[in-house]
Design an enzyme around this catalytic site. Sequence first.
Site, mmCIF file in Angstrom:
data_model
loop_
_atom_site.group_PDB
_atom_site.id
_atom_site.type_symbol
_atom_site.label_atom_id
_atom_site.label_comp_id
_atom_site.label_asym_id
_atom_site.label_seq_id
_atom_site.Cartn_x
_atom_site.Cartn_y
_atom_site.Cartn_z
ATOM 1 N N ARG A 56 43.061 68.074 -28.812
ATOM 2 C CA ARG A 56 42.635 69.515 -28.076
ATOM 3 C C ARG A 56 44.517 70.671 -27.629
ATOM 4 O O ARG A 56 44.110 71.534 -28.209
ATOM 5 C CB ARG A 56 41.960 69.513 -27.187
ATOM 6 C CG ARG A 56 40.621 69.172 -27.961
ATOM 7 C CD ARG A 56 39.755 69.555 -26.906
ATOM 8 N NE ARG A 56 37.958 69.519 -27.736
ATOM 9 C CZ ARG A 56 36.709 69.164 -27.210
ATOM 10 N NH1 ARG A 56 37.015 68.580 -25.794
ATOM 11 N NH2 ARG A 56 35.555 68.928 -27.912
ATOM 12 N N LYS A 87 19.379 63.589 -33.574
ATOM 13 C CA LYS A 87 17.434 64.050 -33.586
ATOM 14 C C LYS A 87 17.397 64.938 -34.613
ATOM 15 O O LYS A 87 18.074 65.991 -35.097
ATOM 16 C CB LYS A 87 17.383 64.871 -32.304
ATOM 17 C CG LYS A 87 16.766 63.233 -31.321
ATOM 18 C CD LYS A 87 16.746 64.223 -29.781
ATOM 19 C CE LYS A 87 16.293 63.715 -29.201
ATOM 20 N NZ LYS A 87 16.645 64.150 -27.557
ATOM 21 N N GLY A 94 31.573 67.627 -33.407
ATOM 22 C CA GLY A 94 31.243 66.259 -32.930
ATOM 23 C C GLY A 94 31.423 65.036 -33.114
ATOM 24 O O GLY A 94 32.984 64.856 -33.485
ATOM 25 N N GLY A 112 29.233 71.456 -29.745
ATOM 26 C CA GLY A 112 28.065 72.290 -29.695
ATOM 27 C C GLY A 112 28.064 73.874 -31.147
ATOM 28 O O GLY A 112 27.280 74.345 -31.000
HETATM 29 P P1 AMP Z 1 24.603 63.934 -32.676
HETATM 30 O O1 AMP Z 1 25.144 64.404 -31.721
HETATM 31 O O2 AMP Z 1 23.050 64.190 -33.644
HETATM 32 O O3 AMP Z 1 24.971 64.182 -33.833
HETATM 33 O O4 AMP Z 1 24.062 62.439 -32.905
HETATM 34 C C1 AMP Z 1 25.499 61.566 -32.884
HETATM 35 C C2 AMP Z 1 24.804 60.349 -32.280
HETATM 36 O O5 AMP Z 1 23.293 59.967 -32.597
HETATM 37 C C3 AMP Z 1 25.841 58.709 -32.368
HETATM 38 O O6 AMP Z 1 26.345 59.210 -30.662
HETATM 39 C C4 AMP Z 1 25.376 57.904 -32.559
HETATM 40 O O7 AMP Z 1 25.095 56.406 -32.066
HETATM 41 C C5 AMP Z 1 23.819 58.325 -32.600
HETATM 42 N N1 AMP Z 1 22.905 57.482 -34.018
HETATM 43 C C6 AMP Z 1 22.717 57.880 -35.369
HETATM 44 N N2 AMP Z 1 22.619 57.210 -35.365
HETATM 45 C C7 AMP Z 1 21.289 56.351 -35.001
HETATM 46 C C8 AMP Z 1 20.657 55.218 -35.112
HETATM 47 N N3 AMP Z 1 20.326 54.731 -36.127
HETATM 48 N N4 AMP Z 1 20.244 55.016 -34.003
HETATM 49 C C9 AMP Z 1 20.622 54.960 -32.952
HETATM 50 N N5 AMP Z 1 22.042 56.071 -32.045
HETATM 51 C C10 AMP Z 1 21.855 56.631 -33.956
#
Ligand code: AMP
Length: 417
Positions: free
Chosen positions: A40, A206, A374, A397
């Site tokens: 950063r 999610k 991210g 974010g």
């Molecule tokens: P996000 O912040 O929504 O982009 O999510 C990223 C996080 O999702 C990372 O820490 C990944 O380890 C987790 N993640 C992605 N796929 C899976 C999965 N199949 N099972 C558990 N965690 C996951």
Amino acid sequence: MAKRSVRDLEISGKRVFMRVDYNVPMEDKDGVMVVNDVTRIRETLPTLQLLTSKGARVILAAHLGRPDGKREPSMSLRPVAEKLSEMLGKPVAFVDECVGDKAEAAANALGNGDILLLENVRFHAEEENNDPVFAARLARLADVYANDAFGAAHRAHASTCGVARIVRAWGGPCAAGLLMERELKFLGDELQSPARPFVVILGGAKVSDKIKVIDRLLEKADTLLVGGAMAYTFKLAHGGKTGRSLVEKDHTGTALAAEAKAAQRHVGFHLPTDTVVAELRDTGRLNKKGKPLLEPVNPRVVSGDIPDDTEGFDIGPATAATYAAVIAGAKTILWNGPMGMFEDKRFAEGTLAVAKAVVAATQEHGAKSIIGGGDSVKAINKAGLGDKVTFASTGGGASLEFLEGIALPGVEALDEA
Ligand code: AMP
């Protein structure tokens, strides 16, 4: 709408108050806090070099961690000033306040081309409350306002927008730094009329976190590739078995609505056809929430349904190959969210395959590749491929909200070009 740039300002001898994102990882080494990752800081160097070469007196404001409005020595920005000085090869002054007589004296002592870093603005609760009196105290340090902290632009705080409002009221310019300018160009302008095919890759934990982005990008994309735990909610929505995988039962309708929109708009929509699953073994320990800590064991690849006693952790090799083939034909690629739990190397293969495909499309076919912040940026950097894509966003974010089409307060606060 394009924003005014620091490039276009007459700033010799002026005090340029610039918000930067120096929320860097720190580590306690024998009682001394040291900067763990300089990414950063490095990202701000071009703007700082430009400002100082134009003879500006640069006053930098930033936050570090979550001190909740109190002075917290482990969250002082002093080590960042030292690191910045080392990286720029010139002195960077530091003052252990961000407002008041001491801060004003330090700012007024600067010569043309000098740099001062203020103490953590979040040592004052008024920062996050966007308190107008506090913003006015910050504004006493400024003739010109600049913002290079895209990663903090989704926050309506005193240093990200309150101070800009006051500087503007006084007739001072409010401009984007070079990093901010690049973020707005790649996450904004470049995606307005992308070269086609435009392939969007979305992963992460999610559906509910990404649904607004999915919805917006379905207006523009030619193909959407879905991975990560988010894909299991789609699977569940189709009546598939998801075993012990992370799913959002309340969002199966959301998932089906996204697919219906894709079909209606003739957007190619791909879900994983195979999955890396693992059984869960009780470690006999408790996690932070006091629940039994389970660890994945015996990973294997399954096609179709996920067996009842297993959890999905990554896309399988067949899916990775299909996704890589789609990516190879793309002219514009936007990627947000890893394909699996990449932090564990047993489940990083899918994300790595996608990263390699994105890099190959960029380097060999001239595709424009944009990594939307991210964890996907973390993953691509971990693979050592971060500098082989067209652009990797510094926001988390902020990138997501910007891609959703939300007006970011820190961007809105800047003058139009
Ligand atoms: P996000 O912040 O929504 O982009 O999510 C990223 C996080 O999702 C990372 O820490 C990944 O380890 C987790 N993640 C992605 N796929 C899976 C999965 N199949 N099972 C558990 N965690 C996951």
